[in-house]
Design a protein around this motif. Structure first.
Motif, PDB file in Angstrom:
ATOM      1  N   ALA A 413      -2.343  -2.497   2.469  1.00 28.38           N
ATOM      2  CA  ALA A 413      -1.131  -3.061   1.875  1.00 28.38           C
ATOM      3  C   ALA A 413      -0.677  -4.276   2.678  1.00 28.38           C
ATOM      4  O   ALA A 413      -0.764  -4.295   3.909  1.00 28.38           O
ATOM      5  CB  ALA A 413      -0.033  -2.010   1.833  1.00 28.38           C
ATOM      6  N   ALA A 414      -0.185  -5.298   1.969  1.00 27.42           N
ATOM      7  CA  ALA A 414       0.264  -6.519   2.626  1.00 27.42           C
ATOM      8  C   ALA A 414       1.638  -6.899   2.089  1.00 27.42           C
ATOM      9  O   ALA A 414       1.933  -6.653   0.911  1.00 27.42           O
ATOM     10  CB  ALA A 414      -0.728  -7.653   2.384  1.00 27.42           C
ATOM     11  N   PRO A 415       2.494  -7.495   2.915  1.00 24.99           N
ATOM     12  CA  PRO A 415       3.831  -7.900   2.443  1.00 24.99           C
ATOM     13  C   PRO A 415       3.741  -8.826   1.235  1.00 24.99           C
ATOM     14  O   PRO A 415       2.979  -9.791   1.238  1.00 24.99           O
ATOM     15  CB  PRO A 415       4.410  -8.637   3.660  1.00 24.99           C
ATOM     16  CG  PRO A 415       3.656  -8.096   4.835  1.00 24.99           C
ATOM     17  CD  PRO A 415       2.273  -7.811   4.336  1.00 24.99           C
ATOM     18  N   GLY A 416       4.502  -8.498   0.207  1.00 29.06           N
ATOM     19  CA  GLY A 416       4.548  -9.339  -0.978  1.00 29.06           C
ATOM     20  C   GLY A 416       3.393  -9.168  -1.940  1.00 29.06           C
ATOM     21  O   GLY A 416       3.389  -9.758  -3.007  1.00 29.06           O
ATOM     22  N   ALA A 417       2.390  -8.360  -1.564  1.00 25.33           N
ATOM     23  CA  ALA A 417       1.235  -8.146  -2.429  1.00 25.33           C
ATOM     24  C   ALA A 417       1.287  -6.745  -3.031  1.00 25.33           C
ATOM     25  O   ALA A 417       1.989  -5.863  -2.536  1.00 25.33           O
ATOM     26  CB  ALA A 417      -0.057  -8.346  -1.650  1.00 25.33           C
ATOM     27  N   GLY A 418       0.553  -6.538  -4.089  1.00 26.53           N
ATOM     28  CA  GLY A 418       0.521  -5.219  -4.700  1.00 26.53           C
ATOM     29  C   GLY A 418       1.843  -4.856  -5.357  1.00 26.53           C
ATOM     30  O   GLY A 418       2.749  -5.686  -5.508  1.00 26.53           O
TER      31      GLY A 418
END
Length: 452
Positions: A413-418
């Motif tokens: 998981a990445a900030p702003g993604a998904g």
């Protein structure tokens, strides 16, 4: 599990989306079911709408097969169980035959199921032979059944298509464009998320009969059980431990209330099975019609079409109050996609009108003219990682706390993604559609089970 199970099986695939796979699969299922044969249909990949048509056509539950989302062992277990009770197994593919990682071709090859290629031949003639040859020979060892030309103009057109095939044995027939009636020329009507669900149309079975009648005149449609044995597959059972046979009863003694009506209808049967295997008692309710939740320990609001029922959702203030009391008492509420949308304060509809909703989750949603997100996703929780997908035409703007985000397969998981996993007290909500069987422990944690 019992030993191997021998049963005729076909994977209905195509060179691309929009070729008519769903119509052909449903027509074939209906044709054999009305002759008294037991037909089991599966759908490749994540899909809530096509299975409604296949269930109506076959008279049997329809389940998902996906080498990534559901897993190879789960696919093997479901196919083996179906083959033990069925006269014919049908698997509708997704997108094109070789599209994506863990493609329809991968699934067909893994389980030795012959591929029936459906090709929209409305604007071609001899080129059908090149397409059929390419699909058949692109990958060595692909099990092959033949090709069905779809949306064919007439006998002369069909002759030109058949003459273009390198191997005459590939020809399984020509299906004309089937119109239901002048008021509804499209046999299986569509809306923004895909096909209109079969249960929404009073004449759904008559539409399938029209498709089955057309298919009955083709070489494929004329095959009896003896002829279908050329497509027989020997399905071997997976080891019990690999097929998800051991699920801890983490929800034993708990009742999970599942929303189920015209607005909340995106439910995989396997998800309900997983809740029951976890020990939960599953009860259903209608947020559109019921005045209150049934007695329960946790609630699941699945996806669906809240945008088509926004006014009725907002008008059911007693259900809103019941859900609010449930969350205020600290009881878990898991909301997916359309379920999450209904919990927001308002929705901006496609025509620009703003409609209030339940307001349990701060923020607003807005319908878009194009897909906002599509594809496989995974959600990593403390108790495990859930596999699933996202597919929505709306966007959500919420100040609620974001507990985590989904990620694409094999990524973090990445900030702003998904997709955001919003949390507001005991309420958790996301656009993410979970496949519960991919992690029963993570599923149990969504419904209040303490970490083991």
């Amino acid at each position: 599990m019992n030993g191997t199970a021998l049963c005729p099986a076909l994977v209905v695939a195509a060179p691309a989306s929009g070729q008519g796979k769903t119509t052909v699969t449903a027509a074939l299922a209906r044709l054999h079911a009305r002759q008294g044969r037991r037909v089991r249909v599966f759908k490749c990949g994540p899909d809530f709408l096509d299975p409604y048509w296949h269930e109506l056509a076959s008279g049997a539950p329809v389940e998902q097969l996906d080498l990534w989302m559901t897993g190879e062992a789960d696919c093997a277990a479901r196919l083996h169980a179906a083959a033990q009770e069925a006269d014919l197994v049908l698997v509708e593919g997704v997108m094109g035959l070789f599209d994506g990682q863990d493609s329809v071709a991968d699934l067909a090859q893994r389980f030795g199921m012959p591929v029936l290629a459906v090709v929209d031949a409305s604007a071609m003639a001899g080129t059908l032979g090149a397409i059929a040859f390419g699909l058949r020979h692109f990958r060595a060892g692909l099990p092959w059944a033949g090709v069905l030309a779809n949306r064919v103009a007439g006998e002369r057109h069909a002759d030109m298509l058949r003459e273009g095939l390198a191997d005459p044995a590939d020809w399984l027939g020509a299906l004309p464009r089937v119109a239901f009636d002048a008021a509804s020329p499209k046999l299986l009507p569509e809306r923004h998320l895909g096909l209109v669900a079969a249960h929404e149309l009073a004449d759904g079975l008559q539409r399938l009969d029209a498709a089955a009648d057309a298919l009955a005149s083709t070489p494929l449609g004329r095959m009896d059980m003896a002829a279908l044995q050329r497509f027989a597959v020997d399905f071997a059972p997976p080891p019990i431990e690999e097929a998800g046979g051991r699920v801890p009863p983490l929800l034993a003694g708990r009742t999970v209330a599942v929303a189920r009506d015209a607005a909340f209808c995106f439910i995989y049967p396997a998800n309900l099975q997983t809740l029951e295997r976890l020990g939960a008692r599953v009860v259903h309710f209608s947020p559109l019609r019921d005045a209150a939740l049934p007695p329960c320990d946790a609630v699941w609001l699945p996806g669906g079409y809240p945008e088509l029922h926004a006014e009725a959702i907002a008008a059911n203030t007693r259900m809103q109050a019941s859900l609010r009391a449930h969350v205020a008492a600290g009881r878990p509420l898991w909301a997916e996609c359309g379920g999450m949308m209904a919990l927001c304060e308002s929705i901006t509809l496609a025509d620009g009108r703003e409609q209030p909703l339940w307001g349990l989750l701060p923020g607003r949603v807005a319908m878009q003219r194009r897909l906002a997100a599509l594809g496989p996703q995974q959600l990593a929780l403390d108790a495990g990682c859930l596999r699933g997908h996202t597919f929505h035409y709306s966007t959500c703007d919420s100040p609620a706390s974001v507990r985590t985000r989904t990620a694409r397969p094999g990524q973090d998981a990445a900030p702003g993604a998904g997709e955001a996993l919003y949390q507001q007290g005991s309420l958790q909500a996301s656009y993410f559609h979970a496949w519960f069987a991919s992690s029963p422990r993570a599923t149990a944690s969504l419904f209040g089970a303490e970490p083991a």
